[in-house]
Scaffold this active site. Sequence first.
Site, PDB file in Angstrom:
ATOM      1  CE1 TYR A  60      -3.204  -3.114   0.432  1.00 19.48           C
ATOM      2  CE2 TYR A  60      -3.519  -2.507   2.828  1.00 19.48           C
ATOM      3  CZ  TYR A  60      -3.698  -3.262   1.584  1.00 19.48           C
ATOM      4  OH  TYR A  60      -4.686  -4.394   1.739  1.00 19.48           O
ATOM      5  N   GLY A 213     -16.923   0.747  -1.175  1.00 12.85           N
ATOM      6  CA  GLY A 213     -17.495   1.711  -1.053  1.00 12.85           C
ATOM      7  C   GLY A 213     -18.724   1.902  -1.778  1.00 12.85           C
TER       8      GLY A 213
HETATM    9  N1  LIG Z   1      -6.398  -8.359   1.487  1.00 16.00           N
HETATM   10  C1  LIG Z   1      -6.692  -8.058   0.346  1.00 16.00           C
HETATM   11  O1  LIG Z   1      -6.347  -8.466  -0.776  1.00 16.00           O
HETATM   12  C2  LIG Z   1      -7.191  -6.636   0.538  1.00 16.00           C
HETATM   13  C3  LIG Z   1      -7.690  -5.944  -0.751  1.00 16.00           C
HETATM   14  C4  LIG Z   1      -8.310  -4.698  -0.564  1.00 16.00           C
HETATM   15  C5  LIG Z   1      -8.568  -4.243   0.812  1.00 16.00           C
HETATM   16  N2  LIG Z   1      -7.918  -4.800   1.909  1.00 16.00           N
HETATM   17  C6  LIG Z   1      -7.959  -4.288   3.155  1.00 16.00           C
HETATM   18  O2  LIG Z   1      -9.322  -3.956   3.524  1.00 16.00           O
HETATM   19  C7  LIG Z   1      -9.410  -2.599   3.865  1.00 16.00           C
HETATM   20  C8  LIG Z   1     -11.015  -2.376   3.485  1.00 16.00           C
HETATM   21  O3  LIG Z   1     -11.137  -2.528   2.120  1.00 16.00           O
HETATM   22  P1  LIG Z   1     -11.537  -1.399   1.261  1.00 16.00           P
HETATM   23  O4  LIG Z   1     -11.111   0.017   1.994  1.00 16.00           O
HETATM   24  O5  LIG Z   1     -11.075  -1.780  -0.060  1.00 16.00           O
HETATM   25  O6  LIG Z   1     -12.958  -1.332   1.063  1.00 16.00           O
HETATM   26  P2  LIG Z   1     -14.293  -0.834   1.885  1.00 16.00           P
HETATM   27  O7  LIG Z   1     -13.791  -0.766   3.327  1.00 16.00           O
HETATM   28  O8  LIG Z   1     -15.370  -1.887   1.541  1.00 16.00           O
HETATM   29  O9  LIG Z   1     -14.785   0.492   1.283  1.00 16.00           O
HETATM   30  C9  LIG Z   1     -13.857   1.517   1.569  1.00 16.00           C
HETATM   31  C10 LIG Z   1     -14.576   2.891   0.888  1.00 16.00           C
HETATM   32  O10 LIG Z   1     -15.860   3.063   1.561  1.00 16.00           O
HETATM   33  C11 LIG Z   1     -15.607   4.562   2.003  1.00 16.00           C
HETATM   34  N3  LIG Z   1     -16.539   4.322   3.519  1.00 16.00           N
HETATM   35  C12 LIG Z   1     -15.946   3.769   4.567  1.00 16.00           C
HETATM   36  N4  LIG Z   1     -16.964   4.051   5.478  1.00 16.00           N
HETATM   37  C13 LIG Z   1     -17.867   4.652   4.843  1.00 16.00           C
HETATM   38  C14 LIG Z   1     -19.373   5.187   5.572  1.00 16.00           C
HETATM   39  N5  LIG Z   1     -19.495   5.291   6.528  1.00 16.00           N
HETATM   40  N6  LIG Z   1     -20.031   5.955   4.592  1.00 16.00           N
HETATM   41  C15 LIG Z   1     -19.618   6.221   3.370  1.00 16.00           C
HETATM   42  N7  LIG Z   1     -18.432   5.812   2.844  1.00 16.00           N
HETATM   43  C16 LIG Z   1     -17.560   5.023   3.573  1.00 16.00           C
HETATM   44  C17 LIG Z   1     -14.334   4.944   2.005  1.00 16.00           C
HETATM   45  O11 LIG Z   1     -14.208   6.429   1.787  1.00 16.00           O
HETATM   46  P3  LIG Z   1     -13.534   7.177   2.853  1.00 16.00           P
HETATM   47  O12 LIG Z   1     -12.143   6.738   2.913  1.00 16.00           O
HETATM   48  O13 LIG Z   1     -13.762   8.498   2.235  1.00 16.00           O
HETATM   49  O14 LIG Z   1     -14.430   7.219   4.191  1.00 16.00           O
HETATM   50  C18 LIG Z   1     -13.545   4.024   0.797  1.00 16.00           C
HETATM   51  O15 LIG Z   1     -13.782   4.607  -0.387  1.00 16.00           O
HETATM   52  C19 LIG Z   1      -8.563  -1.580   3.176  1.00 16.00           C
HETATM   53  O16 LIG Z   1      -8.155  -0.699   3.724  1.00 16.00           O
HETATM   54  C20 LIG Z   1      -7.288  -2.738   3.218  1.00 16.00           C
HETATM   55  O17 LIG Z   1      -6.702  -2.830   4.563  1.00 16.00           O
HETATM   56  C21 LIG Z   1      -7.243  -6.062   1.651  1.00 16.00           C
END
Ligand SMILES: NC(=O)c1ccc[n+]([C@@H]2O[C@H](COP(=O)([O-])OP(=O)(O)OC[C@H]3O[C@@H](n4cnc5c(N)ncnc54)[C@H](OP(=O)(O)O)[C@@H]3O)[C@@H](O)[C@H]2O)c1
Length: 324
Positions: A60, A213
Site C-alpha cells: 500500500y 465503497g
Molecule cells: N487482502 C486484500 O487483498 C485486500 C484488498 C483490498 C483491501 N484490503 C484491506 O481492507 C480494507 C478495507 O477494504 P476497502 O477499503 O478496499 O473497501 P471498503 O472498506 O469496502 O470501502 C472503503 C470505501 O468506503 C468508504 N467508506 C467507508 N466508510 C464509509 C461510510 N460510513 N460512509 C460512506 N463511505 C464510507 C471509504 O471512503 P473514505 O475513506 O472517504 O471514508 C472508501 O472509499 C483496506 O483498507 C485494506 O486494509 C485488503
Amino acid sequence: MPAVIAMTHLGNWGPLVGVQGLGCMGMSEFYGATDEAQAQSTLERALELGINLFDTADMYGCGANEKLLATFINKHRDQAVVATKFGYVRSTANPDDWSLSNEPHYIRAAVDRSLQRLGLDCIDLYYMHRRVSDVPLADSVGAMSDLVAEGKVRWLGLSEVSAEELRAAHAVHPITALQSEWSLFTRQLENSVIAAASELGVALVPYAPLGRGLLTSSTFANGLSEQDSRLNFPRFTAANQTTNQALVEQVERLAAQRGITAAQLALAWLYSRAEQLHVTAVPIPGTRSRHRLEQNAAASGMRLSAADMQLLDSIATHVQGVAI
Ligand SMILES: NC(=O)c1ccc[n+]([C@@H]2O[C@H](COP(=O)([O-])OP(=O)(O)OC[C@H]3O[C@@H](n4cnc5c(N)ncnc54)[C@H](OP(=O)(O)O)[C@@H]3O)[C@@H](O)[C@H]2O)c1
C-alpha cells in the site's frame, strides 16, 4: 457518540481485538486524495472506540502506508494490534508494474523491510497477501513459521486462499486469521471457505465489507476522482453502473426506513451473516475519516432480522460485474 465496541478473540489462537478493525489502505493510495493529519486523527479515534486491529500491507503506497502507521503504532504499542502483508512485489520507481512472490527468501527479506518501516521489533499479524502456486505452500508457510520462532511475527494469516489451502497451511502452522473479500455483494467465501475456517478456529477478517465503497451510497461512483483505481473495477464501470446504483438505492431505502446509513446496513448484514454461519468475523472497513469511522463502529452492535436478511439477499443476487 458511539459507544466503545465489543471485543473478541481473533480465532482460537489470536489476540483480543475489537469486533471491527480499521483498513488503512485508502489513507495512502488507490482511493483518491490522502491527508496525513486526517489519517492520524482517524487512527486515534479508532483506538478511543475500541478499534485496535489496524490493517496495512507492504504494497500500500509501496511502503508509505506502513510508514504512516509507524508513529501511531509505536505511541500505542500496548493497545494496537498491527497486521501487515507480503506477497506483492512492487517499487516506487514503477508502481504499476507488480508481480507476486511467495519464495521463502523473499518472505525473509520482506518482513525485515516491513519491520523497519513500522519501526517495530515484532509484527502482530503477518499475512500472505496472495498465494502463488509456483512455490509449495508448505515452504512458504514454513518460512512464515520460522519468523514466529525468531520472534519477528506473533500470529500468521492468509488472504484469499481456498478451503484446501487453508487446511494445508494450518497443518504447517496454526493460522490465526483469513482475510478475504466478504460483503453483501461478494459472497464466494460462503461456498466452502467459511466452513473450513470455522472448523479450524481461524477468524475471518472480511476486507472490502462495504464493497469498496459501492455499498455506501447509490451516488458513490459519481464522486470518484480520475486517479481512483476503482474506475477500472468491473462493478464501477459505466456498463454496470446503472444496475448496481439501482440496487444500492434499494439498500439505501431499507437503511433509511431503519434510521441507519447504507454503510451501517451493509456492516450489520455482515455481522448477522457471520453469526448465522457460526464464524468469528472482524471486518476491516476502510475509511480516512473520523466521522465515517464512528458510523461504522456503531454498526458493530447492529443485527438484522431474518426478513431483512432475505430482502437484502434478493437485492444482492442482481449485482453486475465480478469482484476483484
Ligand atoms: N487482502 C486484500 O487483498 C485486500 C484488498 C483490498 C483491501 N484490503 C484491506 O481492507 C480494507 C478495507 O477494504 P476497502 O477499503 O478496499 O473497501 P471498503 O472498506 O469496502 O470501502 C472503503 C470505501 O468506503 C468508504 N467508506 C467507508 N466508510 C464509509 C461510510 N460510513 N460512509 C460512506 N463511505 C464510507 C471509504 O471512503 P473514505 O475513506 O472517504 O471514508 C472508501 O472509499 C483496506 O483498507 C485494506 O486494509 C485488503
